[in-house]
Structures are given as C-alpha cells and as structure tokens.
Write a protein that holds these residues in place. Structure first.
Motif, PDB file in Angstrom:
ATOM      1  N   THR A 173       1.545   1.274 -11.794  1.00 47.05           N
ATOM      2  CA  THR A 173       0.504   0.219 -12.073  1.00 47.05           C
ATOM      3  C   THR A 173      -0.740   0.687 -12.317  1.00 47.05           C
ATOM      4  N   ARG A 174      -1.980   0.064 -12.293  1.00 43.58           N
ATOM      5  CA  ARG A 174      -2.968   0.176 -11.855  1.00 43.58           C
ATOM      6  C   ARG A 174      -3.492   0.672 -10.727  1.00 43.58           C
ATOM      7  N   GLN A 175      -2.715   0.162  -9.818  1.00 43.39           N
ATOM      8  CA  GLN A 175      -3.294   0.942  -8.290  1.00 43.39           C
ATOM      9  C   GLN A 175      -2.810   2.326  -8.376  1.00 43.39           C
ATOM     10  N   GLU A 176      -1.778   2.732  -8.824  1.00 43.34           N
ATOM     11  CA  GLU A 176      -1.358   3.693  -8.408  1.00 43.34           C
ATOM     12  C   GLU A 176      -1.995   5.045  -9.460  1.00 43.34           C
ATOM     13  N   ASN A 177      -2.565   4.019 -10.253  1.00 48.04           N
ATOM     14  CA  ASN A 177      -3.737   5.245 -11.404  1.00 48.04           C
ATOM     15  C   ASN A 177      -5.173   5.423 -10.684  1.00 48.04           C
TER      16      ASN A 177
ATOM     17  N   TRP B  44       0.510  -1.196  -0.085  1.00 51.46           N
ATOM     18  CA  TRP B  44       0.406  -0.017   0.026  1.00 51.46           C
ATOM     19  C   TRP B  44       1.073   1.320  -0.027  1.00 51.46           C
ATOM     20  N   LYS B  45       1.960   1.231   0.254  1.00 53.21           N
ATOM     21  CA  LYS B  45       3.072   2.318   1.039  1.00 53.21           C
ATOM     22  C   LYS B  45       3.672   2.476  -0.630  1.00 53.21           C
ATOM     23  N   GLU B  46       3.702   1.709  -1.113  1.00 47.40           N
ATOM     24  CA  GLU B  46       4.291   1.424  -2.697  1.00 47.40           C
ATOM     25  C   GLU B  46       2.866   2.004  -3.885  1.00 47.40           C
ATOM     26  N   GLN B  47       1.902   2.149  -3.375  1.00 49.85           N
ATOM     27  CA  GLN B  47       0.930   2.221  -4.742  1.00 49.85           C
ATOM     28  C   GLN B  47       1.114   4.251  -4.106  1.00 49.85           C
ATOM     29  N   ILE B  48       0.849   4.659  -3.513  1.00 53.27           N
ATOM     30  CA  ILE B  48       1.171   6.837  -2.828  1.00 53.27           C
ATOM     31  C   ILE B  48       2.840   6.814  -3.298  1.00 53.27           C
ATOM     32  N   THR B  49       2.914   7.264  -4.435  1.00 52.80           N
ATOM     33  CA  THR B  49       4.046   7.800  -4.896  1.00 52.80           C
ATOM     34  C   THR B  49       3.777   9.888  -4.930  1.00 52.80           C
ATOM     35  N   ILE B  50       5.337  10.055  -5.431  1.00 51.50           N
ATOM     36  CA  ILE B  50       5.773  11.614  -5.515  1.00 51.50           C
ATOM     37  C   ILE B  50       5.169  12.079  -6.211  1.00 51.50           C
ATOM     38  N   ARG B  51       5.345  11.126  -7.572  1.00 52.21           N
ATOM     39  CA  ARG B  51       5.047  11.507  -8.827  1.00 52.21           C
ATOM     40  C   ARG B  51       3.396  11.365  -8.869  1.00 52.21           C
TER      41      ARG B  51
END
Length: 683
Positions: free
Chosen positions: A108-112, A42-49
C-alpha cells in the motif's frame, strides 16, 4: 519531484467502515479505472519487509551522504531515489513470492510512506550527526591542520573519532527533536496549513506509484535508475585502475581544460556523483557554484597570491592558516554566515507575519468552508475532511510527548558532560529549554519555504557556547553544543515534513511517528558504522585527498573565532570577509525585492561559498550536469521531468556503492596498478 501529479481521490464509502476502522476510498484519476483501497491500521502500515528494505536503503544512502559530506559538502535530496527503490524492492519481493504461490499482503501507499520516512530519518543522521562537520572538526588531524601554534587552537580541545562514543552521542541527542513538536502537529499541518513543499512532492510521488499509470512509470524509472547505476558503478571501477598510489593520479586529476587551468583547480574530473548532483540541483544552484569557483579561483586567489611576502609570509605551506589558505576558509565562512543570518531573519519575519495572518483568519474558516461546500470545490472539501479525520484518528498524547522530551533531556543533560567535559550540564539544560522554540521556528520556516536552517541554528549555538566557556575548553564545548542544537531542530523539521507526507497519503500520524523513531534508531547505528568504514579505509581530512572534509576545518575555525575573536586573522582578511559578508546580505536582499523573472538569475551566496575552500573541479562537474538537463528539457521536457531524477539517482548511487569494494581494497592495502599522470611536454 515537484513535477509529479497526485492521484485524484474520491470518497466511495462512509469514513468509518467497521470496528477496526478500516476506511475504503476510491483511488484513480479521471482517465483511470477506479479501484477500492482499504486503509490499514497504523500497526499494519509498519511491516517487517518494510523495515528490512528501510535498513538496506538507509545504509546505502548513509554511505552516499558521507561521501558527499566528506568531499564537497553539498548533499542533494535523495527522496526520489528512496521512494523509487523502496517501491521497487517491495514490489519485486511481493511479485516473487506470489509467483511461488505464497499469499502476500498488498503493498500500500501507506507502507511505501513508512519506508520513505524510515529511510530519510536514517540517512538524515549522516548529515545532522556532524560526521563531516562539527564531530570531525574535533579530531587531531583538523587541530594540526589549523596549526598547533595557532591562537585559540588548543590540544585540550581535541577528541578523535571513536565508534562507541559517537554512537552514544547520536543516541542521546537525536530523539529529542522528535518529541519536541509532536503536540503541535495539528496546528502546523491542519490549522496553519503549511505546505512543506518537499513533503508534498514526496506524497505526490508515492500517490502516483499506486495508480495504474503511475506504477508503470515507476517501473520505467526504476529500470532507468538501475541502468545508470550499473554504468556509474562500472565507470567508478574502471577509474580505480588508473588512480595509482596517492592523490595525483587518474581521471580525478585529468587536466581536461589544460594544465594552466588545472593548476587553479579548473578541470572536469569525470565524477558520476557530481554530474548526478548537477542533474538534481536547480540550475541556479549549479550556476552559483560555478560563479563562486570563477570568483575565488579565477580572481581572488591569484590576486592574494601576488601579495605573498606583503600580506602574509611567502614561505608558508599551502595549508597554513596564516597564509592564502586562511583567506579561502574565512571568506567561505563569511559567505555562509551572511547567507544563513539573512535567511534566519527573513524566515522569522515570515513566520511572525503568517502566524498573525492565520490568527486573524481563524474565525472566518467555518464560513469559507460552508461557501466551498456549495461550490464546485465540494469534493475537495470532502476529501480534505477525510484526510483530517485519518490524520487525527491515531493521536499521540501530549503527556507522552512531554514526558518523553523531559526524560530524554534529563538523560542527555547527564550524559553530554561525560562525553564532552567542557560542556557543563547547566549549558546543556539551557539548550534543551530553548530548543523547542527554535525547533518550532525552523519547522514553521521549512513549511513555508522548504528551507531548513538547522546548520544556522547550530552555528548560533556554537558561537554562544564557545564564547561563554572561553579559552578553557570553549572550542570543544561549542562544537558539541552545535551538535545538540542542530540535531533537535533538524529532526523536528523532518518529522513535521513527514506528517505532511502522511497526511496527503492517508497514512496514520502514529505510524509516521513510530517510523521516524525506528529510522532514527537505525541511523544511530548505521550512520556511525558507515562513517567508520570511510575513516578506517581512506585518508579523511587531508586537504590534498579526495576526502578533504571541508566543513571540519570551517566549523573548528568558527569555534576558535567564538573564543578568540578576529584579532589573529591574516592581513586585510577581516576587511575582505566583511565585504563578502555584506555582499551575501545584499545579494539575498536583491533576490527577494526583484521580480521573479529577474531574481531567478541572481546567484545564491551559500552555493557560491563552497568552491572557495574546496576548489573549482566539482563546480565544472555539476555545471556539466545542468547543461545536460537544460538540453534534455529543450529536446523533450516530459522525458526530462520523468527521468532526470532517476538518471541522477542512478549515477550517485552507483558511485556510492563502489565505495564499499573501494574501501575493502584500501583496508587490505591493495593499490591500483596504474598511475595515469599528466605533466607539460617540455618537462
């Protein structure tokens, strides 16, 4: 978005892969090459970009929402544009860095999904924050517009917009809704299996982006959006040169249907935004708006105008509430309340019925699942179990949600009376005690019908608090209470919808919650700042200006009605309003009891109400949009389904972006060089 198809998903590895719990699944349809996807933590799904893109898109959509809110008050869903632009920006960024030789994390679609959630949470506050409704109705201009001698309209109930106090208000009321229903996420999404149509459609859209064919279609949609965004921006710039000084020049006042109809506000004003809204909104909404314009400005207003001197003094100004202006506003209010009350009762009834049905079927669930497991639907059952496991893996503790709600409620209870002195602390506390139950009703109803009644719950709070406080500050207290209730039930429904989107895109529930918190925090800053740009650059709230802020007057009048009652309405106004209130109830009932092939042609009273106060011009624009879409669907339905949303979003976004240079020109007092004006040749 409902026309997008979700990608098929099949299990290729065990659900729990290693200590980090990275889950591998296969993505792709039956005709597509399958590729392995690793679901990030879950932490990797939230990115600075992702957060940077969210902030940029949040600012853009806040400006668009403010513009629509301050002009006509109709705000279509911008989720398609948010999803497309989020996908485009991150894909472009990662592609650019890859060409430079940098190693970048895959998109990823999670980041999207996180970006989508963050953007929607941000620009949602531009609506639920009341910048075009209850907050603006507190200002001195709205007070004077209604009339300083109007019964119940007191100078003490005035609070002019201020950047700092508005930010403070949004901060103390906007987060409570996020904590109110978090413990019920499993019940709403898994147990009751609520559909949340918009959330499901958004998930389908995002899933389609991250397949081979879907990514190609997304690139074409982004290209289409960019083309029409450029056209809309250039057209808005071109129109500015002819708009002159004041509000009577330019294409916005083009008598395209003749001067007689122009005097009754029937004209096409070449607005790319409203044509775009017509492309996005369903045909029945656009036709309802046009029907409301014909009834109000084609029949009702001319009929009442002929009775000037009998029903009301003939020498009143065009914006005097004791004259024709009052009839228009109160009829609009009666339609809005009739539609809102009917749908509130309807959704509460549906909620009770569905909850009872769910409880009676609960014990048969295991048997049904076992039968399904032995049938052709076993793959779908395995996929559902996988989604359930991903959704439940990153839990949000009950104690965290409960303590967060209590702490925020305590802060808000102490702070609200400082911002709005007539709203006493015990009234705020009572609101927060009742709010979770109302938030649940609204979220459940939105899950069944895709209709959030946040503004209706806000109006109920407005009337109750205004009547309780009375003449000593009841108007200001009622409007503030409206904001409290509206913010809580709106954000709670949005969060549940995002949980549904995350469930279908295999995104962590915790990342959805955190992205909602981040998006709300962004909105608490960006929404007031973008509103302040409009407030300082344009003439907000004047009936003859483009930014007439229609709902500011309507909400203040509702608060005055809550305090004073109906005794001061113009002659026969109450009877006319009762007729339209009853008509709204009857039309809604007719829509529900008739077959779908008939009900799809019955108008929507809420949509009909808007032109009564604003005018017919935007109804013409939206109807042009719906005609374009109708013809497009007849010529090539597939292209219309794929690209209509992108074209509409481009038209709306281009016009919205032009607001920035337009505001800068206005702030520096740089006026358009030409006034294009029309008058009869005989004069």
């Amino acid at each position: 978005m409902g026309t997008e198809q979700a990608a098929g998903v099949e299990i290729s590895e065990p659900l729990l892969h290693d200590a980090r719990a990275e889950r591998k699944i296969t993505v792709g349809g039956s005709d597509e090459q399958e590729e392995e996807e690793i679901i990030p933590e879950w932490k990797e799904q939230i990115t600075i970009r992702g957060l940077v893109v969210s902030a940029l898109l949040g600012a853009l959509f806040c400006m668009i929402t403010h513009k629509l809110n301050l002009t006509v008050g109709i705000i279509p869903s911008l989720n398609v544009a948010a999803g497309l632009l989020g996908f485009f920006f991150v894909k472009s960024w990662t592609g650019f860095l890859s060409k430079l030789g940098f190693h970048v994390k895959p998109f990823t679609r999670q980041e999207n999904t996180v970006i989508q959630t963050c953007v929607v949470a941000c620009y949602g506050l531009a609506f639920s924050g009341g910048f075009g409704s209850y907050l603006l109705s507190m200002d001195e201009k709205t007070y004077k517009l209604i009339g300083e001698d109007y019964p119940g309209n007191r100078a003490e109930d005035v609070k002019n917009p201020g950047l700092l106090w508005m930010m403070g208000f949004i901060f103390v009321v906007s987060f409570l809704g996020l904590f109110s229903l978090v413990p019920l996420r499993k019940v709403m999404v898994l147990d009751y299996k609520l559909t949340y149509p918009s959330g499901t459609a958004t998930a389908m859209l995002i899933n389609s982006f991250h397949t081979n064919t879907g990514a190609e279609l997304a690139r074409k949609q982004v290209s289409c959006l960019g083309k029409y965004l450029s056209i809309s921006f250039i057209w808005s710039c071109f129109k500015w040169f002819f708009s002159g000084i004041g509000d009577s020049c330019g294409f916005d006042n083009f008598p395209s249907l003749g001067l007689t109809l122009f005097n009754n506000t029937f004209y096409f004003d070449f607005s790319a935004t409203y044509v775009g809204c017509g492309l996005i909104c369903p045909h029945i909404v656009n036709c309802s708006v046009l029907l409301g314009a014909i009834i109000s400005w084609g029949f009702l207003c001319p009929f009442i105008s002929q009775r000037a001197g009998d029903w009301y003094p003939a020498d009143l100004g065009s914006n005097d509430f004791k004259g024709l202006y009052g009839y228009k506003v109160f009829v609009a209010i009666s339609l809005i309340l009739g539609d809102g009350i009917y749908n509130l009762i309807k959704i509460i009834a549906i909620t009770i019925k569905e909850m009872y049905r769910s409880s009676t079927k609960h014990y048969n669930t295991a048997v049904i699942k076992e039968v399904a497991a032995d049938s052709e639907g076993s793959k779908l059952l395995v996929e559902q179990r996988k989604r359930d496991a991903v959704f439940l893996k990153d839990g949000i503790p009950f104690w965290f949600a409960a303590s967060g709600y209590v702490a925020l409620a305590a802060i808000s209870t102490a702070t609200m009376p400082m911002i709005f002195p007539p709203l006493k602390w015990y009234l705020v506390l009572c609101s927060y005690i009742l709010a979770p139950a109302l938030a649940f009703c609204n979220s459940y109803g939105a899950g069944l019908t895709d209709w959030s009644l946040a503004s209706t719950y806000g109006k109920i709070g407005l009337f109750i608090i205004a009547s309780l406080v009375g003449s000593n500050g009841g108007v200001l207290a009622g409007l503030a209470a409206c904001g409290v209730m509206m913010s809580i039930v709106s954000t709670a429904a949005d969060l549940m919808q995002d949980f549904k989107t995350g469930y279908l895109t295999l995104s962590s529930a915790k990342s959805m919650f955190v992205s909602q918190l981040v998006g709300t925090a962004m909105g608490c800053v960006i929404a007031p700042l973008t509103f302040w740009m409009y407030w300082t650059a344009f003439d907000i709230g004047t009936p003859d200006s483009p930014y007439k802020a229609p709902y500011a007057v309507i909400y203040r009048e509702m608060a005055i009605l809550g305090v004073e009652g109906f005794s001061e309405l113009p002659k026969h106004c109450l009877a006319i309003c009762c007729g339209f209130f009853g008509a709204a109830l009857a039309i809604n009932l007719l829509r529900d009891v008739t077959p779908k092939k008939v009900s799809q042609f019955i108008p929507i009273p809420m949509a009909m109400a808007v032109p009564f106060y604003i005018g017919a011009y935007f109804a013409i624009d939206m109807f042009v949009g719906t005609i374009v879409l109708f013809v497009w669907e007849r010529i090539n339905r597939k292209d219309a389904e794929d690209y209509a949303g992108a074209v509409a979003s481009g038209l709306i976004c281009g016009d919205g972006i032009w607001t920035i240079p337009s505001a800068i020109l206005s702030i520096f007092r740089i006026n358009p060089p030409i006034c294009m004006y029309f008058k009869p040749s005989s004069s």
